[in-house]
Design a protein around this motif. Structure first.
Motif, PDB file in Angstrom:
ATOM      1  N   GLU A   1       1.197   4.238  -2.814  1.00 16.78           N
ATOM      2  CA  GLU A   1       0.962   5.638  -2.491  1.00 16.78           C
ATOM      3  C   GLU A   1       2.181   6.492  -2.822  1.00 16.78           C
ATOM      4  OE1 GLU A   1      -0.332   5.706   1.552  1.00 16.78           O
ATOM      5  OE2 GLU A   1      -2.168   4.568   1.129  1.00 16.78           O
TER       6      GLU A   1
ATOM      7  N   GLU B   1       5.223   9.756   2.048  1.00 13.70           N
ATOM      8  CA  GLU B   1       4.938   8.376   1.661  1.00 13.70           C
ATOM      9  C   GLU B   1       6.199   7.514   1.712  1.00 13.70           C
ATOM     10  OE1 GLU B   1       2.096   7.343   1.582  1.00 13.70           O
ATOM     11  OE2 GLU B   1       0.888   9.136   1.252  1.00 13.70           O
TER      12      GLU B   1
ATOM     13  N   ASP C   1       4.225  15.342  -0.337  1.00 18.16           N
ATOM     14  CA  ASP C   1       3.477  14.095  -0.185  1.00 18.16           C
ATOM     15  C   ASP C   1       4.390  12.896  -0.432  1.00 18.16           C
ATOM     16  OD1 ASP C   1       1.220  15.452   0.437  1.00 18.16           O
ATOM     17  OD2 ASP C   1       0.166  15.057  -1.453  1.00 18.16           O
TER      18      ASP C   1
ATOM     19  N   GLU D   1       0.825  -1.205   0.000  1.00 16.80           N
ATOM     20  CA  GLU D   1       0.000   0.000   0.000  1.00 16.80           C
ATOM     21  C   GLU D   1       0.863   1.261   0.000  1.00 16.80           C
ATOM     22  OE1 GLU D   1      -2.528  -0.300   3.381  1.00 16.80           O
ATOM     23  OE2 GLU D   1      -3.764  -1.915   2.541  1.00 16.80           O
ATOM     24  N   GLU D   2       1.889   1.274   0.843  1.00 14.78           N
ATOM     25  CA  GLU D   2       2.742   2.455   0.935  1.00 14.78           C
ATOM     26  C   GLU D   2       3.554   2.647  -0.343  1.00 14.78           C
ATOM     27  OE1 GLU D   2       2.260   4.519   3.133  1.00 14.78           O
ATOM     28  OE2 GLU D   2       1.216   3.374   4.668  1.00 14.78           O
TER      29      GLU D   2
END
Length: 210
Positions: free
Chosen positions: A147, A163, A159, A143-144
């Motif tokens: 992202e 992340e 951002d 997931e990371e």
């Protein structure tokens, strides 16, 4: 700094973390020994003899990089520290835990993960991950990573930094449950990129006091 009785100071630094390990003195004989053997050797002012680091403890320092400062009167030696550390007290650094290196934060995060395993805390996110095991941790890593890619595609630097930090943290949790340490990663990076240091450059200075 001027030479002291034919000696110059040598700062010894952990090659992988940037942490300062110790300070000692070098003369021509000890310098030549280091060039030849690739392990630190100093001149003991108290015993008036060569001092081979790790000779008694076994905690030798394998030289990765060695260079003079701009005035050629101080030597910086970057090493792979073996064993428990550089200090005769048993500490990793003669300057204590406050002598942090540039990459020390990665070790600090890892140490906190280890501490959460040994001393669980209620509502700890790290404990939540550890309790749910490798499948949950791998899912979070995925997931990371996704992202991070999205932030990069959106060209949003702030951002993306956030992340990447989240990704690194989850990777460190995954490393821990897989019995992999930050040192393992640093060593493999150095091996993959064939970072050999500049002993050949340093060796061109045949006279320590040139």
């Amino acid at each position: 700094m001027q030479n002291i009785d034919g000696l110059i100071p040598a700062i010894v630094q952990d090659y992988y973390t940037g942490k300062v390990l110790m300070l000692a003195y070098v003369n021509q004989e000890s310098y030549d020994h280091m060039l030849k053997n690739g392990e630190t050797c100093f001149w003991s002012r108290s015993r008036q003899k060569l001092w081979y680091k790790g000779e008694t403890s076994g905690n030798v320092q394998k030289i990765k990089n060695m260079t003079f400062d701009c005035d050629s009167d101080t030597l910086l030696i970057q090493v792979e520290q073996t064993g428990t550390g550089a200090c005769h007290t048993g500490s990793y650094s003669c300057f204590g835990d406050s002598a942090t290196g540039e990459y020390e934060i990665l070790d600090d995060v890892y140490s906190r993960i280890v501490d959460r395993k040994n001393n669980p805390k209620e509502r700890s996110y790290t404990n939540y991950l550890l309790e749910n095991g490798v499948d949950k941790i791998c899912k979070k890593v995925g997931e990371e990573a996704s992202e991070t890619i999205i932030a990069a595609k959106n060209e949003n630097k702030n951002d993306m930094i956030g992340e990447i930090v989240d990704l690194v943290y989850h990777l460190e949790v995954l490393m821990f449950v897989s019995s992999i340490t930050p040192k393992d990663i640093r060593s493999k990076l150095a091996e993959r990129h064939a970072k050999e240091g500049n002993l050949k450059i340093a060796s061109k200075k045949s006279d320590l006091h040139a």
